[in-house]
Design a protein around this motif. Structure first.
Motif, PDB file in Angstrom:
ATOM      1  N   LEU A  79      13.902 -46.524  -1.505  1.00 38.70           N
ATOM      2  CA  LEU A  79      12.542 -46.259  -1.039  1.00 38.70           C
ATOM      3  C   LEU A  79      11.918 -45.085  -1.914  1.00 38.70           C
ATOM      4  N   THR A  80      12.355 -43.871  -1.610  1.00 39.88           N
ATOM      5  CA  THR A  80      11.970 -42.832  -2.195  1.00 39.88           C
ATOM      6  C   THR A  80      13.003 -41.609  -2.190  1.00 39.88           C
ATOM      7  N   GLN A  81      12.781 -40.679  -3.100  1.00 40.02           N
ATOM      8  CA  GLN A  81      13.670 -39.220  -3.270  1.00 40.02           C
ATOM      9  C   GLN A  81      12.839 -38.343  -3.052  1.00 40.02           C
ATOM     10  N   TYR A  82      13.256 -37.191  -2.565  1.00 40.57           N
ATOM     11  CA  TYR A  82      12.538 -35.842  -2.543  1.00 40.57           C
ATOM     12  C   TYR A  82      13.456 -34.794  -2.350  1.00 40.57           C
ATOM     13  N   THR A  83      12.958 -33.424  -2.942  1.00 44.69           N
ATOM     14  CA  THR A  83      13.245 -32.421  -2.428  1.00 44.69           C
ATOM     15  C   THR A  83      13.169 -31.797  -1.230  1.00 44.69           C
ATOM     16  N   LYS A  84      13.833 -31.442  -0.428  1.00 43.94           N
ATOM     17  CA  LYS A  84      13.388 -30.849   0.985  1.00 43.94           C
ATOM     18  C   LYS A  84      13.404 -29.528   0.978  1.00 43.94           C
ATOM     19  N   ASP A  85      14.361 -28.799   0.365  1.00 42.81           N
ATOM     20  CA  ASP A  85      14.406 -27.458   0.209  1.00 42.81           C
ATOM     21  C   ASP A  85      15.365 -26.899  -0.978  1.00 42.81           C
ATOM     22  N   LEU A  86      14.578 -25.998  -1.743  1.00 37.23           N
ATOM     23  CA  LEU A  86      15.251 -25.447  -2.848  1.00 37.23           C
ATOM     24  C   LEU A  86      15.187 -24.134  -2.778  1.00 37.23           C
ATOM     25  N   SER A  87      16.186 -23.388  -3.134  1.00 36.76           N
ATOM     26  CA  SER A  87      16.115 -21.983  -3.098  1.00 36.76           C
ATOM     27  C   SER A  87      17.017 -21.602  -4.480  1.00 36.76           C
ATOM     28  N   PHE A  88      16.430 -20.432  -5.201  1.00 35.07           N
ATOM     29  CA  PHE A  88      17.385 -19.682  -6.059  1.00 35.07           C
ATOM     30  C   PHE A  88      17.174 -18.330  -5.867  1.00 35.07           C
ATOM     31  N   GLU A  89      18.308 -17.522  -5.881  1.00 38.24           N
ATOM     32  CA  GLU A  89      18.235 -16.067  -5.926  1.00 38.24           C
ATOM     33  C   GLU A  89      19.025 -15.473  -6.983  1.00 38.24           C
ATOM     34  N   ASN A  90      18.436 -14.614  -7.416  1.00 41.28           N
ATOM     35  CA  ASN A  90      19.035 -13.955  -8.778  1.00 41.28           C
ATOM     36  C   ASN A  90      18.895 -12.240  -8.334  1.00 41.28           C
ATOM     37  N   TYR A 127      18.565 -32.309  -0.861  1.00 41.13           N
ATOM     38  CA  TYR A 127      17.881 -33.184  -1.798  1.00 41.13           C
ATOM     39  C   TYR A 127      18.141 -34.585  -0.957  1.00 41.13           C
ATOM     40  N   GLY A 128      17.019 -35.442  -0.688  1.00 41.06           N
ATOM     41  CA  GLY A 128      17.049 -36.622   0.254  1.00 41.06           C
ATOM     42  C   GLY A 128      16.709 -37.669  -0.446  1.00 41.06           C
ATOM     43  N   GLY A 129      17.057 -38.939   0.281  1.00 39.04           N
ATOM     44  CA  GLY A 129      16.536 -40.238  -0.121  1.00 39.04           C
ATOM     45  C   GLY A 129      16.355 -41.261   1.048  1.00 39.04           C
ATOM     46  N   VAL A 130      15.208 -41.883   0.941  1.00 40.50           N
ATOM     47  CA  VAL A 130      15.156 -43.145   2.009  1.00 40.50           C
ATOM     48  C   VAL A 130      15.768 -44.376   1.580  1.00 40.50           C
ATOM     49  N   PHE A 131      16.521 -44.909   2.213  1.00 41.64           N
ATOM     50  CA  PHE A 131      17.266 -46.119   1.577  1.00 41.64           C
ATOM     51  C   PHE A 131      17.117 -47.146   2.527  1.00 41.64           C
ATOM     52  N   ARG A 132      16.785 -48.417   2.080  1.00 44.06           N
ATOM     53  CA  ARG A 132      16.785 -49.777   2.760  1.00 44.06           C
ATOM     54  C   ARG A 132      18.160 -50.395   2.603  1.00 44.06           C
ATOM     55  N   ILE A 133      18.632 -50.657   3.760  1.00 41.01           N
ATOM     56  CA  ILE A 133      20.105 -51.335   3.526  1.00 41.01           C
ATOM     57  C   ILE A 133      19.908 -52.644   4.399  1.00 41.01           C
ATOM     58  N   THR A 134      20.217 -53.502   3.804  1.00 44.77           N
ATOM     59  CA  THR A 134      20.313 -54.900   4.627  1.00 44.77           C
ATOM     60  C   THR A 134      21.446 -55.754   4.286  1.00 44.77           C
ATOM     61  N   GLY A 135      21.814 -56.580   4.958  1.00 38.92           N
ATOM     62  CA  GLY A 135      22.985 -57.566   4.817  1.00 38.92           C
ATOM     63  C   GLY A 135      24.290 -57.113   4.821  1.00 38.92           C
ATOM     64  N   PHE A 136      24.581 -55.751   5.018  1.00 42.00           N
ATOM     65  CA  PHE A 136      25.909 -55.292   5.102  1.00 42.00           C
ATOM     66  C   PHE A 136      26.514 -55.561   6.441  1.00 42.00           C
ATOM     67  N   PRO A 137      27.877 -55.880   6.446  1.00 36.35           N
ATOM     68  CA  PRO A 137      28.452 -55.800   7.912  1.00 36.35           C
ATOM     69  C   PRO A 137      28.520 -54.472   8.539  1.00 36.35           C
ATOM     70  N   GLN A 138      28.528 -54.334   9.596  1.00 37.62           N
ATOM     71  CA  GLN A 138      28.327 -53.132  10.337  1.00 37.62           C
ATOM     72  C   GLN A 138      29.466 -52.302  10.117  1.00 37.62           C
ATOM     73  N   GLU A 139      30.816 -52.607   9.666  1.00 36.21           N
ATOM     74  CA  GLU A 139      31.918 -51.782   9.376  1.00 36.21           C
ATOM     75  C   GLU A 139      31.607 -51.163   8.117  1.00 36.21           C
ATOM     76  N   HIS A 140      30.700 -51.552   7.305  1.00 33.68           N
ATOM     77  CA  HIS A 140      30.618 -51.203   5.978  1.00 33.68           C
ATOM     78  C   HIS A 140      29.350 -50.128   5.667  1.00 33.68           C
ATOM     79  N   MET A 141      28.592 -50.151   7.002  1.00 32.88           N
ATOM     80  CA  MET A 141      27.504 -49.082   6.876  1.00 32.88           C
ATOM     81  C   MET A 141      27.830 -47.620   6.767  1.00 32.88           C
ATOM     82  N   LEU A 142      28.824 -47.048   7.426  1.00 37.90           N
ATOM     83  CA  LEU A 142      28.997 -45.933   7.105  1.00 37.90           C
ATOM     84  C   LEU A 142      29.563 -45.521   5.634  1.00 37.90           C
TER      85      LEU A 142
END
Length: 160
Positions: A18-29, A85-100
């Motif tokens: 549904l969406t992807q996003y950068t939640k936190d980004l850090s760079f140190e030099n 980095y995250g994403g919001v996923f819509r997951i439907t129709g999978f048996p419960q044992e396949h969710m993880l």
């Protein structure tokens, strides 16, 4: 109602981002500009990867991929790059044992190329060659995590 292949109500299993996003980004030099000078050998690079998933609603899940990369020349830190980095996923129709496996293998597999590109860009923009992280075997990571959880639960189940 569940069909023979595990789909509920006759619907084929589906996985949608549904969406992807950068939640936190850090760079140190920390040693710049000295850290950008030519070196005799390649720096040592340590990369850590973590995956978490949390339900948002009935069929929507927030899957977060965390990448930490640290480059050192001897004992001197050249750079540290951290990305959540995250994403919001819509997951439907999978048996419960396949969710993880879907949440911890397939979802991060879809997020990884985007996270990899962000790390490559930020290291290049920091003055270093782009860090191109090798592909990650999320199935192996998941199997290792399951084995660790089982070992931990067995240790807790043993009476003193």
């Amino acid at each position: 109602m569940t069909t023979e292949n595990g789909a509920q109500n006759g619907a084929a299993p589906s996985l949608n981002i549904l969406t992807q996003y950068t939640k936190d980004l850090s760079f140190e030099n920390p040693g710049a500009p000295r850290s950008l000078q030519a070196r005799d050998g390649a720096p040592s690079i340590n990369i850590n990867v973590n995956v978490n998933a949390n339900p948002i609603s009935g069929s929507d899940f927030d899957v977060v991929l965390t990448l930490n990369a640290e480059a050192k020349d001897g004992d001197k830190v050249l750079f540290v790059a951290e990305l959540t980095y995250g994403g919001v996923f819509r997951i439907t129709g999978f048996p419960q044992e396949h969710m993880l496996p879907v949440l911890f293998i397939e979802c991060p597999r879809l997020l990884f190329p985007f996270a990899r590109q962000i790390i490559a860009d930020v290291t290049r923009n920091g003055g270093f060659p782009p860090l191109m992280i090798d592909p990650i075997d999320f199935a192996q990571m998941f199997a290792q995590r399951v084995a660790e959880e089982q070992a931990r639960s067995q240790v807790q189940a043993v009476p003193n």
